[in-house]
Design a protein around this motif. Sequence first.
Motif, PDB file in Angstrom:
ATOM      1  N   ILE A  94       8.491  12.106 -11.239  1.00 53.51           N
ATOM      2  CA  ILE A  94       8.816  11.769  -9.852  1.00 53.51           C
ATOM      3  C   ILE A  94       7.818  10.771  -9.289  1.00 53.51           C
ATOM      4  O   ILE A  94       8.185   9.814  -8.628  1.00 53.51           O
ATOM      5  N   VAL A  95       6.539  10.983  -9.571  1.00 53.43           N
ATOM      6  CA  VAL A  95       5.508  10.085  -9.059  1.00 53.43           C
ATOM      7  C   VAL A  95       5.755   8.670  -9.547  1.00 53.43           C
ATOM      8  O   VAL A  95       5.637   7.708  -8.796  1.00 53.43           O
ATOM      9  N   PHE A  96       6.135   8.517 -10.811  1.00 54.03           N
ATOM     10  CA  PHE A  96       6.292   7.185 -11.363  1.00 54.03           C
ATOM     11  C   PHE A  96       7.606   6.512 -10.968  1.00 54.03           C
ATOM     12  O   PHE A  96       7.693   5.302 -10.995  1.00 54.03           O
ATOM     13  N   VAL A  97       8.636   7.271 -10.600  1.00 55.30           N
ATOM     14  CA  VAL A  97       9.898   6.643 -10.237  1.00 55.30           C
ATOM     15  C   VAL A  97      10.174   6.654  -8.744  1.00 55.30           C
ATOM     16  O   VAL A  97      11.113   6.043  -8.286  1.00 55.30           O
ATOM     17  N   SER A  98       9.341   7.334  -7.965  1.00 58.36           N
ATOM     18  CA  SER A  98       9.597   7.421  -6.530  1.00 58.36           C
ATOM     19  C   SER A  98       9.273   6.115  -5.837  1.00 58.36           C
ATOM     20  O   SER A  98       8.415   5.355  -6.265  1.00 58.36           O
ATOM     21  N   GLU A 150     -11.124  16.219   8.903  1.00 59.46           N
ATOM     22  CA  GLU A 150      -9.719  16.023   9.255  1.00 59.46           C
ATOM     23  C   GLU A 150      -9.149  14.855   8.457  1.00 59.46           C
ATOM     24  O   GLU A 150      -9.815  13.838   8.251  1.00 59.46           O
ATOM     25  N   TRP A 151      -7.885  15.003   8.011  1.00 57.42           N
ATOM     26  CA  TRP A 151      -7.243  13.969   7.196  1.00 57.42           C
ATOM     27  C   TRP A 151      -5.796  13.812   7.616  1.00 57.42           C
ATOM     28  O   TRP A 151      -5.097  14.801   7.824  1.00 57.42           O
ATOM     29  N   LYS A 152      -5.369  12.550   7.754  1.00 54.64           N
ATOM     30  CA  LYS A 152      -3.962  12.231   7.998  1.00 54.64           C
ATOM     31  C   LYS A 152      -3.589  11.082   7.069  1.00 54.64           C
ATOM     32  O   LYS A 152      -4.340  10.116   6.944  1.00 54.64           O
ATOM     33  N   PRO A 153      -2.433  11.184   6.437  1.00 50.93           N
ATOM     34  CA  PRO A 153      -2.026  10.086   5.562  1.00 50.93           C
ATOM     35  C   PRO A 153      -1.616   8.865   6.384  1.00 50.93           C
ATOM     36  O   PRO A 153      -1.172   8.992   7.524  1.00 50.93           O
ATOM     37  N   THR A 154      -1.775   7.708   5.791  1.00 51.61           N
ATOM     38  CA  THR A 154      -1.300   6.479   6.426  1.00 51.61           C
ATOM     39  C   THR A 154       0.057   6.074   5.864  1.00 51.61           C
ATOM     40  O   THR A 154       0.727   5.215   6.418  1.00 51.61           O
ATOM     41  N   LYS A 155       0.454   6.735   4.776  1.00 54.19           N
ATOM     42  CA  LYS A 155       1.714   6.384   4.117  1.00 54.19           C
ATOM     43  C   LYS A 155       2.310   7.625   3.456  1.00 54.19           C
ATOM     44  O   LYS A 155       1.607   8.369   2.776  1.00 54.19           O
ATOM     45  N   LEU A 161       1.869  11.612  -0.674  1.00 56.36           N
ATOM     46  CA  LEU A 161       1.366  10.874   0.484  1.00 56.36           C
ATOM     47  C   LEU A 161      -0.045  10.387   0.235  1.00 56.36           C
ATOM     48  O   LEU A 161      -0.713  10.861  -0.679  1.00 56.36           O
ATOM     49  N   GLN A 162      -0.491   9.425   1.039  1.00 54.94           N
ATOM     50  CA  GLN A 162      -1.816   8.864   0.813  1.00 54.94           C
ATOM     51  C   GLN A 162      -2.389   8.214   2.058  1.00 54.94           C
ATOM     52  O   GLN A 162      -1.675   7.925   3.011  1.00 54.94           O
ATOM     53  N   ILE A 199      -7.250   8.362  -0.825  1.00 55.78           N
ATOM     54  CA  ILE A 199      -6.798   9.591  -1.496  1.00 55.78           C
ATOM     55  C   ILE A 199      -5.270   9.658  -1.484  1.00 55.78           C
ATOM     56  O   ILE A 199      -4.632   9.373  -0.469  1.00 55.78           O
ATOM     57  N   MET A 200      -4.705  10.059  -2.628  1.00 56.51           N
ATOM     58  CA  MET A 200      -3.281  10.350  -2.700  1.00 56.51           C
ATOM     59  C   MET A 200      -3.133  11.826  -3.054  1.00 56.51           C
ATOM     60  O   MET A 200      -3.824  12.323  -3.946  1.00 56.51           O
ATOM     61  N   LEU A 201      -2.270  12.531  -2.329  1.00 58.48           N
ATOM     62  CA  LEU A 201      -1.966  13.930  -2.603  1.00 58.48           C
ATOM     63  C   LEU A 201      -0.530  14.047  -3.082  1.00 58.48           C
ATOM     64  O   LEU A 201       0.377  13.432  -2.508  1.00 58.48           O
TER      65      LEU A 201
END
Length: 189
Positions: free
Chosen positions: A14-18, A38-43, A63-64, A68-70
């Motif tokens: 999924i990660v590679f085709v999303s 505190e952390w909020k993704p930008t994308k 998200l990332q 950092i990407m989670l």
Amino acid sequence: MTKFLSIGLLLLSIVFVSCSSDDNNSESAISATINGKEWKPTKINSVTLVKVPGYQQLFNINLQDNSIMLSLAFTSELTNNDGMPVKQYNFFEDPEDGQISDALFVNTYLYSNGNTLTEHFPKSGKITVTSIDIAKKTISGTFSFRSEKETSEDLKIKDTNPSSTPNVFEVTNGVFTNLSYTVTTSPAP
């Protein structure tokens, strides 16, 4: 272990085709605390339900921000609708009798030169789906997990980056609200 491996393989595919989603729901929100900050993704890269007929289904949130990407993934038995059961999904490093890991958490460091580094292995974690709207295709819930660097000399990764990463990567207070998701069908593995 086989179920954990199948979750991991599905997650990687999924990660590679999303694809990146630029048309995120304006009412959606996601935040967490990572190692006390505190952390909020930008994308939001993808929020996807992958159905594998005759097998199972996998939900992936990727998200990332700039560093950092989670990737949060969890599985369930195949449902007749385009949603996941409202319940808690868990990752167990060493499951006790009767425990089954049905979640996986991956954190990846992103560097400005385009390099990435994934060196933490999950130790524990949970993601709870608190609500899902199948008609609108939105999902809400909470998450937390703890990952650690591998200490075995055979698996130790040489840190070639100018800034080192912590030995423990801990996510607490994770919340996602009204994330829009897509549904895809994948052939059975």
